[in-house]
Design a protein around this motif. Structure first.
Motif, short mmCIF file in Angstrom:
data_model
loop_
_atom_site.label_atom_id
_atom_site.label_comp_id
_atom_site.label_asym_id
_atom_site.label_seq_id
_atom_site.Cartn_x
_atom_site.Cartn_y
_atom_site.Cartn_z
N HIS A 120 16.77 8.38 16.95
CA HIS A 120 18.15 8.79 16.71
C HIS A 120 18.57 8.35 15.31
O HIS A 120 18.04 7.37 14.78
N GLY A 121 19.54 9.03 14.74
CA GLY A 121 20.07 8.63 13.44
C GLY A 121 20.88 7.35 13.55
O GLY A 121 21.42 7.02 14.61
N VAL A 122 20.99 6.64 12.42
CA VAL A 122 21.69 5.35 12.41
C VAL A 122 23.16 5.52 12.77
O VAL A 122 23.71 4.73 13.55
N ASP A 123 23.84 6.53 12.23
CA ASP A 123 25.25 6.72 12.54
C ASP A 123 25.46 6.93 14.04
O ASP A 123 26.41 6.40 14.63
N PHE A 124 24.59 7.69 14.66
CA PHE A 124 24.67 7.92 16.10
C PHE A 124 24.50 6.61 16.85
O PHE A 124 25.27 6.29 17.77
N LEU A 125 23.50 5.83 16.46
CA LEU A 125 23.24 4.57 17.14
C LEU A 125 24.37 3.57 16.94
O LEU A 125 24.72 2.81 17.85
N MET A 126 24.98 3.58 15.75
CA MET A 126 26.11 2.67 15.52
C MET A 126 27.32 3.08 16.36
O MET A 126 28.08 2.22 16.82
N GLN A 127 27.49 4.38 16.58
CA GLN A 127 28.59 4.84 17.43
C GLN A 127 28.41 4.36 18.86
O GLN A 127 29.39 4.11 19.58
N TYR A 128 27.16 4.19 19.25
CA TYR A 128 26.84 3.72 20.60
C TYR A 128 26.23 2.31 20.56
O TYR A 128 25.37 1.97 21.36
N ARG A 129 26.73 1.49 19.64
CA ARG A 129 26.19 0.14 19.49
C ARG A 129 26.24 -0.63 20.81
O ARG A 129 25.35 -1.43 21.13
N HIS A 130 27.28 -0.41 21.60
CA HIS A 130 27.43 -1.11 22.88
C HIS A 130 26.29 -0.78 23.85
O HIS A 130 26.02 -1.55 24.78
N LEU A 131 25.65 0.36 23.65
CA LEU A 131 24.50 0.74 24.47
C LEU A 131 23.17 0.48 23.75
O LEU A 131 22.15 0.18 24.38
N TRP A 132 23.18 0.62 22.43
CA TRP A 132 21.97 0.41 21.62
C TRP A 132 21.44 -1.02 21.83
O TRP A 132 20.23 -1.25 21.75
#
Length: 430
Positions: free
Chosen positions: A109-121
């Motif tokens: 996944h892209g970093v921006d996507f993962l940061m948006q879901y940091r609580h799950l990442w």
């Protein structure tokens, strides 16, 4: 039946246990389900055959989705082929909740996507490893200081004045007065050192720097020791002993996590005192030899620090920066007032400064002049001046940034992964 954590599963080979956790991944081969279950302490493979768990449970497992919560029971077996070297031969399962479609699939996944879901990442093995190493680093910091005569003193987060310059302050209203989010607990630790000798604070610090480099966060955590009757050279010895202790603790206790991160630990294993020491002037010469021309008084950028650190096989101290490049409280070198008694510790492999510190001005008149030269309001710093009027002594201190140290130890490309919920330029969610 034993309710156990995955990190302790090696103690229960041949025994029947229950693990409460979440489904990280699943694959099936018709008559067998292979579940990767995580519980916050680790990951384990749980094997469910129709004959062992029964028809109803086997069918239930077909519909269990990624990150569904469940309790799995069975017998622990050693198996070198399984993740972690052990697996659970299931004979029962309880599904606590079926998760809806999980946004983070087991692909890139892209970093921006993962940061948006940091609580799950945070649930992934890589992030799991980083956070456990971060916890080990913090524990080692406190253990070293607690066992070497330092007393923990909490510094305030809301302050009336700047410590590291007025251009990077987060300002807030304090019942009609201006207050600022702390840039550092140092000034308060100086007060505490005059009361207790050797002290430290540990907590969040805030810098409103409009920086998007891989080394910067708006909120980061620092350990800040301060020591009465300690001059610069002794402070440097304490710093190198502390960093060496931290690295060795991680190497000793977090090998599994370092392996998960595929960290080459060769450079970490070389960390031992004494660390090399070069002056700012010598650093300018090294940069010049490598094609970088800087004027005396210029600060080093990330690329400059990388060049300097690459000359050595362990962290390196750069000492005696120009007076005009450092904070108002730094003590001038008696042999050369154009420089101050300070040092930055640069990590190898391009990770930059992990510690900044120095000897503080102990002369009240000189400190007053410095405050005036920096156009700072005397009345706000009167309490800080008082420290020099009531039993002033030579004293030194330093600040160690947790996130940068973790980034280096883990070998990460960006500092954002070192914080559970990083605060970066233009990102404050989640």
């Amino acid at each position: 039946m034993n309710q156990v954590y995955i990190e302790d599963i090696s103690k229960y080979v041949g025994e029947r246990v229950t693990i409460s956790g979440w489904l990280y991944n699943k694959r099936s081969s018709g008559k067998i389900h292979f579940l990767i279950v995580r519980d916050g302490t680790g990951f384990v493979q749980a094997v469910a055959s129709k004959s062992d768990v029964g028809e109803e449970a086997f069918e239930l497992l077909k519909g269990v989705t990624q990150e569904s919560s469940l309790r799995v029971s069975g017998t622990v077996r050693a198996d070198e082929r399984a993740p972690g070297g052990f697996e659970l031969l299931m004979d029962g399962v309880e599904v606590v909740q079926i998760a809806r479609e999980y946004p983070i699939s087991l692909k890139e996944h892209g970093v921006d996507f993962l940061m948006q879901y940091r609580h799950l990442w945070l649930r992934t093995p890589r992030q799991h490893a980083i956070m456990r190493i971060r916890a080990e680093v913090i524990a080692a910091c406190r253990s070293f200081l607690d066992n070497n005569g330092f007393l923990l003193i909490d510094a305030p987060v809301l302050t009336p004045a700047a410590c590291e310059g007025t251009t990077t302050l987060f300002e807030t209203d304090y019942f009609g007065d201006k207050a600022y989010m702390s840039q550092s607990g140092q000034l308060y630790m100086e007060a505490a050192a005059m009361a207790f000798g050797r002290v430290y604070c540990f907590g969040p610090t805030f810098r409103a720097e409009k920086s998007k480099t891989r080394r910067h966060l708006m909120e980061f955590w620092m350990v800040e020791p301060e020591m009465a009757y300690v001059e610069l050279d002794e402070s440097l010895c304490i710093q190198e002993q502390m960093v060496t202790y931290i690295v060795r603790q991680v190497l000793s206790k977090r090998q599994r996590e370092l392996q998960t991160l595929e960290r080459n630990t060769d450079i970490l294993e070389k960390v031992s005192p004494p660390f090399p020491r070069i002056t700012y002037t010598e650093a300018l010469d090294i940069l010049k030899q490598n094609g970088v021309e800087l004027e005396f008084g210029d600060d080093f950028g990330g690329g400059d620090e990388t060049i300097l650190a690459s000359q050595f096989d362990r962290p390196v101290f750069v000492t005696r920066y120009p007076t005009k490049a450092k904070a108002f409280y730094m003590k001038p070198d008696p042999d050369n007032p154009e420089v101050v008694l300070c040092a930055d510790l640069l990590a190898p492999e391009g990770y930059g400064e992990i510690i900044g510190g120095g000897q503080r001005i102990d002369d009240p008149e000189l400190l007053r002049r410095r405050i005036e030269e920096h156009n700072l309001p005397i009345e706000v710093y009167q309490w800080y001046l008082d420290l020099r009027e009531y039993g002033s002594v030579p004293h030194s201190g330093f600040g160690l940034g947790i996130e940068r140290l973790v980034a280096w130890i883990c070998g990460l490309d960006h500092i954002r992964e070192t914080s559970p919920f990083p605060r970066m330029l233009y990102r404050i969610y989640p």
